[in-house]
Design a protein around this motif. Structure first.
Motif, PDB file in Angstrom:
ATOM      1  N   GLY A 333       0.785  -1.232   0.000  1.00 17.23           N
ATOM      2  CA  GLY A 333       0.000   0.000   0.000  1.00 17.23           C
ATOM      3  C   GLY A 333       0.813   1.275   0.000  1.00 17.23           C
ATOM      4  N   THR A 334       2.131   1.178   0.022  1.00 15.46           N
ATOM      5  CA  THR A 334       2.974   2.378   0.000  1.00 15.46           C
ATOM      6  C   THR A 334       2.840   3.090  -1.342  1.00 15.46           C
ATOM      7  OG1 THR A 334       4.556   1.360   1.511  1.00 15.46           O
ATOM      8  CG2 THR A 334       5.335   3.234   0.204  1.00 15.46           C
ATOM      9  N   ARG A 335       2.625   4.406  -1.305  1.00 14.50           N
ATOM     10  CA  ARG A 335       2.525   5.195  -2.523  1.00 14.50           C
ATOM     11  C   ARG A 335       3.437   6.417  -2.407  1.00 14.50           C
ATOM     12  NH1 ARG A 335       0.833   0.981  -3.444  1.00 14.50           N
ATOM     13  NH2 ARG A 335      -1.241   0.360  -4.187  1.00 14.50           N
ATOM     14  N   LEU A 336       4.063   6.793  -3.499  1.00 14.37           N
ATOM     15  CA  LEU A 336       5.045   7.869  -3.496  1.00 14.37           C
ATOM     16  C   LEU A 336       4.433   9.227  -3.806  1.00 14.37           C
ATOM     17  CD1 LEU A 336       7.826   6.010  -5.541  1.00 14.37           C
ATOM     18  CD2 LEU A 336       7.698   6.267  -3.061  1.00 14.37           C
ATOM     19  N   ALA A 337       3.366   9.251  -4.574  1.00 12.50           N
ATOM     20  CA  ALA A 337       2.773  10.503  -5.040  1.00 12.50           C
ATOM     21  C   ALA A 337       1.404  10.713  -4.393  1.00 12.50           C
ATOM     22  CB  ALA A 337       2.641  10.501  -6.562  1.00 12.50           C
ATOM     23  N   SER A 338       1.032  11.982  -4.257  1.00 13.57           N
ATOM     24  CA  SER A 338      -0.315  12.281  -3.750  1.00 13.57           C
ATOM     25  C   SER A 338      -1.367  12.070  -4.829  1.00 13.57           C
ATOM     26  CB  SER A 338      -0.366  13.724  -3.245  1.00 13.57           C
ATOM     27  OG  SER A 338      -0.010  14.629  -4.282  1.00 13.57           O
ATOM     28  N   GLU A 339      -0.965  12.216  -6.094  1.00 14.32           N
ATOM     29  CA  GLU A 339      -1.883  11.979  -7.211  1.00 14.32           C
ATOM     30  C   GLU A 339      -2.127  10.486  -7.377  1.00 14.32           C
ATOM     31  OE1 GLU A 339      -1.886  12.460 -12.089  1.00 14.32           O
ATOM     32  OE2 GLU A 339      -0.455  13.621 -10.885  1.00 14.32           O
ATOM     33  N   ARG A 340      -3.367  10.118  -7.659  1.00  8.35           N
ATOM     34  CA  ARG A 340      -3.714   8.717  -7.862  1.00  8.35           C
ATOM     35  C   ARG A 340      -4.150   8.501  -9.314  1.00  8.35           C
ATOM     36  NH1 ARG A 340      -1.178   8.395  -4.109  1.00  8.35           N
ATOM     37  NH2 ARG A 340      -1.708   7.775  -1.986  1.00  8.35           N
ATOM     38  N   ALA A 341      -3.636   7.457  -9.915  1.00  4.05           N
ATOM     39  CA  ALA A 341      -3.994   7.151 -11.308  1.00  4.05           C
ATOM     40  C   ALA A 341      -5.409   6.612 -11.402  1.00  4.05           C
ATOM     41  CB  ALA A 341      -3.005   6.138 -11.885  1.00  4.05           C
ATOM     42  N   TRP A 342      -5.910   5.984 -10.329  1.00  2.20           N
ATOM     43  CA  TRP A 342      -7.251   5.417 -10.308  1.00  2.20           C
ATOM     44  C   TRP A 342      -7.640   5.119  -8.865  1.00  2.20           C
ATOM     45  CZ3 TRP A 342      -3.778   2.430 -13.615  1.00  2.20           C
ATOM     46  CH2 TRP A 342      -2.971   1.544 -12.881  1.00  2.20           C
ATOM     47  N   GLU A 343      -8.904   4.812  -8.663  1.00  2.00           N
ATOM     48  CA  GLU A 343      -9.386   4.389  -7.363  1.00  2.00           C
ATOM     49  C   GLU A 343      -9.187   2.884  -7.238  1.00  2.00           C
ATOM     50  OE1 GLU A 343     -10.478   3.858  -3.811  1.00  2.00           O
ATOM     51  OE2 GLU A 343     -10.557   5.931  -4.587  1.00  2.00           O
ATOM     52  N   GLU A 344      -8.405   2.471  -6.259  1.00  2.00           N
ATOM     53  CA  GLU A 344      -8.080   1.050  -6.136  1.00  2.00           C
ATOM     54  C   GLU A 344      -9.153   0.260  -5.411  1.00  2.00           C
ATOM     55  OE1 GLU A 344      -4.141   0.327  -4.698  1.00  2.00           O
ATOM     56  OE2 GLU A 344      -3.282   2.025  -5.803  1.00  2.00           O
ATOM     57  N   GLY A 345      -9.975   0.938  -4.632  1.00  2.00           N
ATOM     58  CA  GLY A 345     -10.961   0.217  -3.828  1.00  2.00           C
ATOM     59  C   GLY A 345     -12.101  -0.374  -4.634  1.00  2.00           C
ATOM     60  N   ASP A 346     -12.302   0.057  -5.873  1.00  2.00           N
ATOM     61  CA  ASP A 346     -13.427  -0.459  -6.660  1.00  2.00           C
ATOM     62  C   ASP A 346     -12.995  -1.526  -7.670  1.00  2.00           C
ATOM     63  OD1 ASP A 346     -12.064   1.083  -8.472  1.00  2.00           O
ATOM     64  OD2 ASP A 346     -13.756   2.392  -8.993  1.00  2.00           O
ATOM     65  N   ARG A 347     -11.801  -2.077  -7.513  1.00  2.00           N
ATOM     66  CA  ARG A 347     -11.363  -3.132  -8.425  1.00  2.00           C
ATOM     67  C   ARG A 347     -12.176  -4.403  -8.205  1.00  2.00           C
ATOM     68  NH1 ARG A 347      -4.871  -2.400  -7.451  1.00  2.00           N
ATOM     69  NH2 ARG A 347      -4.329  -1.413  -9.452  1.00  2.00           N
ATOM     70  N   PRO A 348     -12.692  -5.008  -9.277  1.00  2.00           N
ATOM     71  CA  PRO A 348     -13.401  -6.284  -9.122  1.00  2.00           C
ATOM     72  C   PRO A 348     -12.416  -7.414  -8.798  1.00  2.00           C
ATOM     73  CG  PRO A 348     -13.185  -5.740 -11.430  1.00  2.00           C
ATOM     74  CD  PRO A 348     -12.662  -4.545 -10.679  1.00  2.00           C
ATOM     75  N   ALA A 349     -12.927  -8.464  -8.214  1.00  2.00           N
ATOM     76  CA  ALA A 349     -12.114  -9.640  -7.893  1.00  2.00           C
ATOM     77  C   ALA A 349     -12.852 -10.887  -8.356  1.00  2.00           C
ATOM     78  CB  ALA A 349     -11.836  -9.710  -6.396  1.00  2.00           C
ATOM     79  N   TYR A 350     -12.085 -11.934  -8.598  1.00  2.00           N
ATOM     80  CA  TYR A 350     -12.665 -13.203  -9.044  1.00  2.00           C
ATOM     81  C   TYR A 350     -12.098 -14.323  -8.180  1.00  2.00           C
ATOM     82  CZ  TYR A 350     -13.772 -17.246 -11.980  1.00  2.00           C
ATOM     83  OH  TYR A 350     -14.242 -18.452 -12.443  1.00  2.00           O
ATOM     84  N   ASP A 351     -12.996 -15.107  -7.603  1.00  2.00           N
ATOM     85  CA  ASP A 351     -12.578 -16.240  -6.781  1.00  2.00           C
ATOM     86  C   ASP A 351     -12.495 -17.486  -7.656  1.00  2.00           C
ATOM     87  OD1 ASP A 351     -12.430 -14.766  -4.429  1.00  2.00           O
ATOM     88  OD2 ASP A 351     -14.586 -15.002  -4.051  1.00  2.00           O
ATOM     89  N   MET A 352     -11.288 -17.884  -7.959  1.00  2.00           N
ATOM     90  CA  MET A 352     -11.061 -19.071  -8.782  1.00  2.00           C
ATOM     91  C   MET A 352     -11.427 -20.314  -7.983  1.00  2.00           C
ATOM     92  SD  MET A 352      -9.770 -19.880 -11.810  1.00  2.00           S
ATOM     93  CE  MET A 352      -9.149 -21.359 -12.632  1.00  2.00           C
ATOM     94  N   PRO A 353     -12.221 -21.228  -8.554  1.00  2.00           N
ATOM     95  CA  PRO A 353     -12.528 -22.470  -7.829  1.00  2.00           C
ATOM     96  C   PRO A 353     -11.244 -23.185  -7.412  1.00  2.00           C
ATOM     97  CG  PRO A 353     -13.883 -22.266  -9.799  1.00  2.00           C
ATOM     98  CD  PRO A 353     -12.869 -21.166  -9.872  1.00  2.00           C
ATOM     99  N   GLU A 354     -11.241 -23.715  -6.189  1.00  3.42           N
ATOM    100  CA  GLU A 354     -10.050 -24.386  -5.679  1.00  3.42           C
ATOM    101  C   GLU A 354      -9.774 -25.668  -6.445  1.00  3.42           C
ATOM    102  OE1 GLU A 354     -10.042 -25.019  -1.535  1.00  3.42           O
ATOM    103  OE2 GLU A 354     -10.343 -22.904  -1.018  1.00  3.42           O
ATOM    104  N   ARG A 355      -8.503 -25.924  -6.681  1.00  3.34           N
ATOM    105  CA  ARG A 355      -8.070 -27.144  -7.353  1.00  3.34           C
ATOM    106  C   ARG A 355      -6.571 -27.283  -7.130  1.00  3.34           C
ATOM    107  NH1 ARG A 355      -6.809 -26.645 -13.654  1.00  3.34           N
ATOM    108  NH2 ARG A 355      -5.213 -28.040 -12.884  1.00  3.34           N
ATOM    109  N   GLY A 356      -6.016 -28.426  -7.496  1.00  4.38           N
ATOM    110  CA  GLY A 356      -4.572 -28.615  -7.426  1.00  4.38           C
ATOM    111  C   GLY A 356      -3.926 -28.242  -8.749  1.00  4.38           C
ATOM    112  N   TYR A 357      -2.623 -27.991  -8.719  1.00  3.01           N
ATOM    113  CA  TYR A 357      -1.892 -27.585  -9.913  1.00  3.01           C
ATOM    114  C   TYR A 357      -0.627 -28.416 -10.058  1.00  3.01           C
ATOM    115  CZ  TYR A 357      -5.030 -23.599  -9.699  1.00  3.01           C
ATOM    116  OH  TYR A 357      -6.141 -22.820  -9.645  1.00  3.01           O
ATOM    117  N   SER A 358      -0.384 -28.870 -11.264  1.00  3.72           N
ATOM    118  CA  SER A 358       0.842 -29.615 -11.534  1.00  3.72           C
ATOM    119  C   SER A 358       2.030 -28.653 -11.615  1.00  3.72           C
ATOM    120  CB  SER A 358       0.713 -30.369 -12.866  1.00  3.72           C
ATOM    121  OG  SER A 358       0.704 -29.454 -13.950  1.00  3.72           O
ATOM    122  N   ALA A 359       3.228 -29.220 -11.629  1.00  6.61           N
ATOM    123  CA  ALA A 359       4.428 -28.388 -11.741  1.00  6.61           C
ATOM    124  C   ALA A 359       4.434 -27.617 -13.048  1.00  6.61           C
ATOM    125  CB  ALA A 359       5.676 -29.259 -11.622  1.00  6.61           C
TER     126      ALA A 359
END
Length: 521
Positions: A333-359
């Motif tokens: 969450g560290t930010r260097l500038a007071s100006e913001r390129a966008w609002e980060e709190g309204d980003r959508p999220a996607y919950d990927m169904p749980e599964r195993g993954y090969s190498a």
């Protein structure tokens, strides 16, 4: 025979004069994709091909990490002193990213038409040996005293010395050239069509025997291979799926010693598949088998000692892990500038169904992190250079602005060139995602749609921030009264830094699991 070399992957591009934009785009794509090498063929007498060395120089200026090599240089039309000087110069300009492939000559009518000699096979090999001696002597920086039958360099004071010990590649198939390769070359580079996979073990054995006779270890010669193929459902060597390619190339590494694979293709989709799906999978298969061999005593029975399976790679199928070990890069969450390129709190999220993954699946996810890490490292270097420029400006003082001094002008132009190269790489990465990866993930995982739309919109914002940074750089160099100051330039860089680091972390949080599950497309 596995010589234990690290795996490398590259692109063998066509220097077609009518398609130079395509060539340069593919070279930049290879750099963004994380390929190790970009190679060009060299036929100076071919009207439809542009000059190999000029193109390698342009590619070197536009890329950051990919190594550059003629594959291979037409020695009869490129005198060894000039070739050594050109290679050393480009090596210094690119920070040690040049390798040199040499060819004795093949299309003699074309060579003669271009003013070169016509040589017999014996003369061609003799000339190659003389040339290698001159080239290596030139790179060593010592005065040359070579008076050969085909080439001479007597009393020449060479320079510049390259930034590294440039490897020399030779393509060889016949007994004498194989012996020369074993004695003088760093890399052996045969091609499919001239030496297909069944021929490689015998050719390797000839190089090994000649290397030992010359007092060299066989593994001192890296084994590279120019390959050609197509992705699809057909059967045959390098004609199937990416998984088929991976198993076949892993077999060549473990049974025939080949470790550098250079794909001859001008198709950006094929290059992307090769870099993002084939290369990581080959590494997984080879690493797993090497680890198994290291853990298995030579006297123990098992698949490695079974004569029925010698020369083939065992099918390596790693069981899926209960959770993915590849983790997104944290964002504190560290930010260097007071100006913001966008609002980060309204980003959508996607919950990927749980599964195993090969190498292999995890390797795909890891590749995204690796590409992002490269972008983060490049951004840190840009910031470091800006700070150096600012420090130089503050040290001048007095009535004259530091920007008006020659030193500062040079620093600013250097900074501008560096930032421009970084912006091209970043833009190339985002273009690759927008045009290829994102549509594939939308089809494979429809619920990911809102996330992808947000990522695409952030790409647009980052593009605008890159343009703003570029304008600030140009303004600082012009140094008129209305131009941005160095502090304002640094402020623009802070806004870009905040946006890019936030974006990369968000992208990894949302895409690592979908990419592992569905690949890059």
């Amino acid at each position: 025979m596995d010589y234990g070399h690290e795996l490398e992957f590259g692109a063998f591009l066509t220097p077609e004069a009518a398609q130079l934009d395509r060539l340069l785009e593919n070279a930049l794509l290879a750099d963004v994709l994380g390929l190790d090498l970009v190679c060009l063929q060299d036929h100076p007498y071919a009207a439809k091909q542009a000059d190999m060395w000029t193109l390698l120089s342009v590619i070197g200026a536009r890329t950051t990490t990919v190594r550059l090599a003629p594959n291979v240089a037409c020695l009869p039309l490129r005198p060894p002193v000039l070739l050594a000087k050109a290679a050393a110069t480009l090596d210094r300009v690119t920070g040690g990213r040049v390798e040199l492939g040499l060819g004795t000559g093949a299309f003699w009518d074309g060579i003669v038409a271009a003013g070169g000699p016509r040589r017999t096979p014996k003369e061609a090999v003799d000339a190659l040996i003389e040339a290698i001696g001159i080239i290596r002597g030139f790179w060593a920086g010592d005065p040359l005293a070579v008076d050969g039958v085909h080439y001479s360099a007597v009393g020449l004071r060479p320079g510049p010395v390259p930034a590294q010990q440039i490897p020399i590649w030779l393509g060889a198939y016949k007994p004498r050239m194989l012996r020369v390769t074993a004695r003088l070359a760093d890399v052996w580079i045969p091609s499919m069509g001239y030496a297909d996979p069944p021929a490689l073990p015998a050719l390797n054995a000839a190089i090994d025997a000649a290397a030992v006779a010359a007092g060299r270890a066989p593994e001192s010669v890296r084994r590279a291979y120019n390959i050609f193929g197509s992705f699809g459902s057909a059967s045959g060597f390098l004609k199937g799926t990416p998984a088929d390619w991976a198993e076949q190339l892993a077999e060549l590494t473990l049974a025939a010693g080949m470790t550098t694979y250079i794909l001859g293709s001008d198709d950006p989709a094929a290059l992307a598949t090769f870099a993002q799906e084939v290369a990581p999978a080959v590494r997984v298969l080879v690493d797993a088998e090497r680890a198994r061999r290291a853990a298995t005593p030579a006297s123990s029975p098992g698949p490695a000692g079974d004569s029925a399976t010698q020369g083939r790679v065992p099918a390596v199928r790693v069981a899926p892990s209960p959770r993915m070990s590849v983790q997104p890069t944290p964002d504190d969450g560290t930010r260097l500038a007071s100006e913001r390129a966008w609002e980060e709190g309204d980003r959508p999220a996607y919950d990927m169904p749980e599964r195993g993954y090969s190498a292999q699946e995890e390797a795909v996810a890891q590749h995204l992190v690796d590409v992002h890490d490269h972008l983060r490292q490049e951004l840190a270097q840009v910031r470091g250079i800006v700070e150096q420029v600012r420090a130089g400006a503050l040290s001048v003082g007095g009535a004259r602005s530091a920007i008006n001094t020659m030193t500062m002008r040079q620093n600013n132009w250097t900074l501008g060139a560096y930032c421009a190269a970084y912006c091209r790489v970043l833009t190339g990465h985002h273009s690759l995602e927008d045009r290829g990866i994102f549509p594939h993930l939308r089809r494979a995982e429809p619920g990911l749609g809102p996330v992808i739309e947000r990522l695409e919109s952030e790409h647009e914002v980052i593009h605008d921030l890159l343009e703003r940074l570029d304008e600030a750089l140009v303004g600082v160099v012009t140094a008129d009264g209305s131009a941005p100051t160095l502090d304002e330039l640094a402020g623009s860089l802070d806004v870009l830094t905040d946006a890019l680091l936030s974006h990369l972390a968000y992208e990894e949080r949302q895409l690592l699991a979908p990419l592992a599950a569905h690949g890059f497309g």
